[in-house]
Design an enzyme around this catalytic site. Structure first.
Site, short mmCIF file in Angstrom:
data_model
loop_
_atom_site.label_atom_id
_atom_site.label_comp_id
_atom_site.label_asym_id
_atom_site.label_seq_id
_atom_site.Cartn_x
_atom_site.Cartn_y
_atom_site.Cartn_z
N GLU A 1 64.84 54.98 -9.91
CA GLU A 1 63.63 55.61 -10.42
C GLU A 1 62.74 56.04 -9.26
OE1 GLU A 1 62.77 54.42 -14.74
OE2 GLU A 1 61.64 53.09 -13.46
N SER B 1 60.77 60.93 -15.76
CA SER B 1 60.57 62.18 -16.50
C SER B 1 61.84 62.71 -17.14
CB SER B 1 59.90 63.22 -15.60
OG SER B 1 58.63 62.74 -15.21
N GLY C 1 60.63 56.43 -20.12
CA GLY C 1 59.26 55.98 -20.36
C GLY C 1 58.60 56.79 -21.47
N GLU D 1 56.01 50.17 -11.15
CA GLU D 1 54.65 49.82 -11.62
C GLU D 1 54.35 48.34 -11.39
OE1 GLU D 1 55.06 51.75 -15.46
OE2 GLU D 1 55.17 53.67 -14.40
N HIS E 1 60.37 47.14 -11.28
CA HIS E 1 59.85 48.46 -11.66
C HIS E 1 58.72 48.85 -10.70
CE1 HIS E 1 58.04 51.73 -13.90
NE2 HIS E 1 59.17 51.79 -14.60
N GLY F 1 56.55 59.77 -14.83
CA GLY F 1 55.34 60.15 -15.56
C GLY F 1 54.95 61.62 -15.42
N ASN G 1 61.77 52.21 -22.20
CA ASN G 1 60.74 51.36 -21.61
C ASN G 1 59.39 51.78 -22.20
OD1 ASN G 1 59.00 49.88 -20.08
ND2 ASN G 1 59.51 50.84 -18.10
N TRP G 2 58.94 50.98 -23.15
CA TRP G 2 57.69 51.33 -23.85
C TRP G 2 56.45 51.12 -22.98
CZ3 TRP G 2 58.44 48.83 -29.43
CH2 TRP G 2 59.45 49.54 -30.10
N LYS G 3 56.63 50.53 -21.80
CA LYS G 3 55.48 50.25 -20.91
C LYS G 3 54.33 49.67 -21.74
CE LYS G 3 57.06 53.78 -17.69
NZ LYS G 3 56.74 54.65 -16.59
P1 13P Z 1 58.70 58.30 -17.49
O1 13P Z 1 59.92 58.59 -18.34
O2 13P Z 1 57.44 58.28 -18.27
O3 13P Z 1 58.66 59.18 -16.29
O4 13P Z 1 58.87 56.81 -16.95
C1 13P Z 1 60.03 56.46 -16.28
C2 13P Z 1 60.01 55.00 -16.09
O5 13P Z 1 59.25 54.50 -15.29
C3 13P Z 1 60.91 54.20 -16.94
O6 13P Z 1 60.95 52.88 -16.52
#
Ligand code: 13P
Length: 246
Positions: A161, A209, A229, A93, A91, A167, A6-8
């Site tokens: 998640e 993470s 992420g 976010e 998600h 993060g 997930n490149w966000k």
């Molecule tokens: P991180 O790997 O940066 O913690 O993010 C996880 C995430 O939200 C993947 O969708």
């Protein structure tokens, strides 16, 4: 094992996107893992439409609307046309930006209607001693899946998640035994929602993470893959991640 990168909004230019995609193609050709990339929407078609590799693509989100007079919306149909075969939904976010359980359920319907495989994200904000976090996750699963037909419920991938683990670093991620407990709980809820043994075929992934340093011990638990992420947008760490579980 499914690995979803997930490149966000970490990747914002096509040069970086192409370099990460090239690395993913190499990794996918060397292992039996299923690698899925979820780029920001404007970068999706540039990578996905000419793709002939084993890598697949996901939309990071879809709108809750159908097409029409909806400025700025990115519909499930448009994501499918741009080359996605999966779509992330719910998600944390996006939930933080306003997506309620009802909105997530609506988006799920659009995703399924366009033959995309949904990756439904669930996860609690914090843990408590009374086990309220379990009922929170149950509610997220039930509100999204209960309105669907039994057939559609079986098409969903679940990504657990926990928000408190996103993060951070490998050291602050979930403990393997806590992940085992939660995946078993999720499987129990899925068994209640899906007929017969069909829930056993629903993949349950973990995200929060996941880094090269902890992916192997987390993979030893009961998960079918990972949603990654920050560690997926650095070529060296993504390569290390994949190598560590391939
Ligand atoms: P991180 O790997 O940066 O913690 O993010 C996880 C995430 O939200 C993947 O969708």
């Amino acid at each position: 094992m499914i690995i979803i990168a997930n490149w966000k909004a970490y990747v914002e230019d096509s040069k970086k996107a192409k370099a990460l995609f090239a690395e993913s193609k190499k990794l996918a050709s060397l292992s039996a893992l299923t690698i899925v990339i979820a780029p920001p929407a404007p970068l999706l078609s540039g990578l996905a439409l000419r793709n002939r590799s084993r890598v697949s693509f996901a939309a990071q989100d879809v709108s809750a609307t159908l097409g029409g007079a909806q400025t700025g919306e990115v519909t499930a149909a448009a994501c499918a046309a741009a080359g996605a075969s999966y779509a992330i939904v719910g998600h944390s976010e996006r939930r933080a930006a306003g997506d309620s359980n009802a909105v997530v359920a609506e988006k799920l319907v659009h995703i399924l209607a366009h033959d995309l495989t949904p990756i439904l994200c669930v996860g609690e904000r914090a843990r408590d001693n009374e086990g309220l976090y379990l009922s929170f996750v149950r509610e997220e699963l039930t509100s999204a899946l209960a309105p669907l037909s039994a057939e559609d419920r079986a098409r969903v991938i679940i990504a657990y998640e926990p928000i408190w683990a996103i993060g951070k670093t490998a050291e602050q991620s979930i403990e393997p035994h806590d992940l085992v407990e939660m995946t078993l709980y999720i499987r129990k809820v899925l068994a209640e929602l899906l007929p017969g043994k069909s829930s056993t075929r629903v993949p349950v992934l973990y995200g929060g993470s996941v880094e090269p340093g902890n992916i192997r011990e987390l993979a030893g638990s009961t998960v079918d893959g990972f949603l990654i992420g920050h560690a997926s947008v650095d070529k060296a760490s993504f390569t290390a991640l994949v190598r560590n579980i391939a």
